[in-house]
Structure formats: C-alpha cells, structure tokens
Enzyme design. Structure first.
Site, PDB file in Angstrom:
ATOM      1  N   CYS A 135      33.889  40.236  38.982  1.00 29.71           N
ATOM      2  CA  CYS A 135      34.785  39.492  39.669  1.00 29.71           C
ATOM      3  C   CYS A 135      34.873  39.939  40.864  1.00 29.71           C
ATOM      4  CB  CYS A 135      35.987  39.256  38.897  1.00 29.71           C
ATOM      5  SG  CYS A 135      37.376  38.031  39.910  1.00 29.71           S
TER       6      CYS A 135
ATOM      7  N   GLU B 240      35.822  27.601  37.358  1.00 35.80           N
ATOM      8  CA  GLU B 240      35.515  28.812  36.895  1.00 35.80           C
ATOM      9  C   GLU B 240      35.524  29.005  35.383  1.00 35.80           C
ATOM     10  OE1 GLU B 240      37.301  33.443  38.110  1.00 35.80           O
ATOM     11  OE2 GLU B 240      37.519  31.695  39.498  1.00 35.80           O
ATOM     12  N   ARG B 241      34.622  29.594  34.759  1.00 40.01           N
ATOM     13  CA  ARG B 241      34.400  30.242  33.489  1.00 40.01           C
ATOM     14  C   ARG B 241      35.580  30.745  33.096  1.00 40.01           C
ATOM     15  NH1 ARG B 241      29.565  33.894  31.266  1.00 40.01           N
ATOM     16  NH2 ARG B 241      30.875  35.313  32.737  1.00 40.01           N
TER      17      ARG B 241
ATOM     18  N   ASN C 133      29.827  29.666  35.778  1.00 40.47           N
ATOM     19  CA  ASN C 133      30.471  29.229  36.504  1.00 40.47           C
ATOM     20  C   ASN C 133      29.783  27.928  37.605  1.00 40.47           C
ATOM     21  OD1 ASN C 133      32.929  31.224  36.571  1.00 40.47           O
ATOM     22  ND2 ASN C 133      30.898  32.285  36.521  1.00 40.47           N
TER      23      ASN C 133
ATOM     24  N   CYS D 142      36.622  32.344  44.454  1.00 37.65           N
ATOM     25  CA  CYS D 142      35.894  33.250  43.653  1.00 37.65           C
ATOM     26  C   CYS D 142      35.063  33.891  44.359  1.00 37.65           C
ATOM     27  CB  CYS D 142      35.032  32.024  42.695  1.00 37.65           C
ATOM     28  SG  CYS D 142      34.026  32.880  41.466  1.00 37.65           S
ATOM     29  N   GLY D 143      35.164  35.223  44.270  1.00 40.94           N
ATOM     30  CA  GLY D 143      34.308  36.068  45.277  1.00 40.94           C
ATOM     31  C   GLY D 143      32.908  36.065  44.649  1.00 40.94           C
ATOM     32  N   THR D 144      32.596  36.359  43.448  1.00 41.39           N
ATOM     33  CA  THR D 144      31.185  36.126  42.858  1.00 41.39           C
ATOM     34  C   THR D 144      30.545  34.781  43.442  1.00 41.39           C
ATOM     35  OG1 THR D 144      31.937  35.645  40.810  1.00 41.39           O
ATOM     36  CG2 THR D 144      31.311  37.811  41.201  1.00 41.39           C
TER      37      THR D 144
ATOM     38  N   ASN E   8      36.605  38.723  43.711  1.00 46.15           N
ATOM     39  CA  ASN E   8      37.972  39.026  44.334  1.00 46.15           C
ATOM     40  C   ASN E   8      38.883  39.841  43.664  1.00 46.15           C
ATOM     41  OD1 ASN E   8      37.449  37.317  46.327  1.00 46.15           O
ATOM     42  ND2 ASN E   8      38.253  35.447  45.217  1.00 46.15           N
TER      43      ASN E   8
END
Length: 277
Positions: A76, A198-199, A181, A208-210, A78
């Site tokens: 993740c 988000e999953r 996601n 969501c960083g990714t 973030n």
C-alpha cells in the site's frame, strides 16, 4: 493497554502499532484489524499496519498490512509512507530505510512530513483492453504496482461512475480470485485527477498510493504524461509519482507525499473485548 498511532497519507488513514516484541500473534491480526478499523465503533481507519522485526539483514523492519475488512495486502503506497514516518519517529529506522513487505523490499526516505517511497517493480502492464460488464462494455488498462489496479479514463472525474462500475470491475471474473482495485482518472493539463474504489475497503477512499502510481504508469506508457507527474487525490492532496519507461515497460517508480501524524494513544481492554492477541 495497547499503544497505537493514527497517521494519514493524503487522506488514507491508518492505525500503526509497533509489534517489535510480537505481542500480537499473527493469527489475531486480521480480527484486530476488523475491530479497530470499524468507524463509529473503534478508532476507525482504512487499514492496520503492524511493524515487526525484519527477517532479512538489509531491512530495518518488516510490516504486515491489513485492510479494514481484515484481509491482508502485499503493498500500500500511502500506508508505506505512513509506516516509514512512524518508524523514523519511533526510532525503529533511520531517515533512509528499507523494510519488508509482502511485495518485496521497499526503500523510503523521510524528509520532515514528506516521505518518498520506492515502489516495488510494476508488472503485468496492459493497455486499452475491453471488459464486458452487466449493461455495457468499457475500455480499461491494468498494472500491478504491488497490488492489482485497473485504470479507466474518463472525461469528468466528478461524474466518474465509481459507485456503479467500481464493484462490478473489482469483482469481475477477469480478475479473480484476488480481485482488483479500480481507478477512474482524468487528465487536466499536466495533472492527473483520480478516484479509487479500493479492494478490501469496498468503497471509495480519499487517496490510494499504489493507484496513483498505476494511473501515472498507464498514462505515461500511452505518452500522455511524463515523469514526475502530480496526481490529485479525491481528498485534495497532491501525490508526486516518479518513473522511467523503456522497451520492457515501466520501472524505478517512486511515490512522494505528506504522511501526517494525527494522534497517538492507548487502547482500553474493552476496545479489545473478545480478541485473543
């Protein structure tokens, strides 16, 4: 009583616990995440992060990351930035650190409130595929930036059909069994605006960083943006994504943004009622 801290990474909020003595048994962690992340009944958060002793000599610590529903995720962005700042403030790691995740080793640099995180190598980049949904067909791109991400381009980010299509795409057989996601993105000048379903949270999150990295890589691969690119989250904060591209695809991906301490405290025994740690 169990000590914890609450941190926010661009609107994603996390509960962080230094579990360096492994007082929290691995089998108890999913239930602990579900209990503590439940808003209105406990601390409330998008996820729980446990910092534990490293198993590799080059790492300063290892993490376990759990979504609010108790499911464990490999990475993740973030959350990783929040974990790095927490580890630095608590003396677990120096400002330039390496830590273990389910997706591999991650490097981070803490610069005050800002944290720059080296993401795990992206993989499985595919562009402009068709996907049949219940009542329509859409075009999507896909990349795994530590966790799987679908990217759907829209003209107006405010009108993105996130509530309607997010769950359909997230649980689509094309992405089973793990699911994915889902990010809706719009390009405005040189900035990417993003909204993410988000999953594990099973709803829209403020950041969501990714997902921000996935959006940057997809639009970068299509020649629409160049590195570094700013990604504006739903919470209004700006993430900066650095990347490079060659004939083999994207690599050397970095995520930078603010990781903010909100508060720290101790959990009363009644907050852990029914849990066996």
């Amino acid at each position: 009583m169990l000590s914890f801290a609450k941190l926010s990474g661009s609107g994603n909020d996390f509960i962080l616990i230094a579990n360096m003595d492994r007082a929290i048994h691995p089998s108890a962690a999913p239930s602990l995440a579900k209990t503590l992340c439940r808003r209105g009944f406990s601390v409330g958060a998008d996820g729980l992060i446990l910092l534990e002793p490293a198993t590799l000599a080059e790492a300063h610590f290892a993490w376990r990351f759990f979504n609010a529903d108790g499911s464990e995720a490999e990475m993740c962005g973030n959350g990783g930035r929040c974990a790095a700042r927490f580890a630095y403030v608590k003396g677990i790691a120096p400002a330039q650190m390496v830590f273990e995740t389910g997706a591999g080793l991650v490097r981070a640099e803490v610069m005050g409130e800002r944290v720059k995180l080296e993401m795990t190598p992206p993989r499985d980049l595919t562009l402009d595929r068709k996907l049949a949904l219940a009542e329509k067909q859409i075009f999507y791109s896909f990349v795994n930036t530590g966790v799987p991400h679908v990217v759907v381009e829209v003209n107006d980010i405010d009108k993105a059909p996130l509530k309607e299509l997010g769950p359909q795409i997230r649980f689509h057989p094309q992405f089973s069994p793990a699911g994915t996601n889902v990010n809706f993105v719009a390009l405005d000048g040189e900035r990417i605006f993003i909204r993410t379903y988000e999953r594990g949270v099973e709803d829209e999150t403020l950041a969501c960083g990714t997902g921000a990295c996935a959006a940057a890589l997809v639009l970068g691969a299509k020649g629409q943006v160049s590195s570094p690119v700013e990604v504006v989250t739903r919470g209004g904060e700006i993430l900066r994504v650095y990347f490079s591209l060659d004939a083999h695809g994207p690599k050397e991906v970095f995520l930078e943004g603010i990781a903010r301490f909100i508060y720290q405290g101790k959990l009363f025994p009644e907050a852990l009622s029914g849990l066996s740690l």
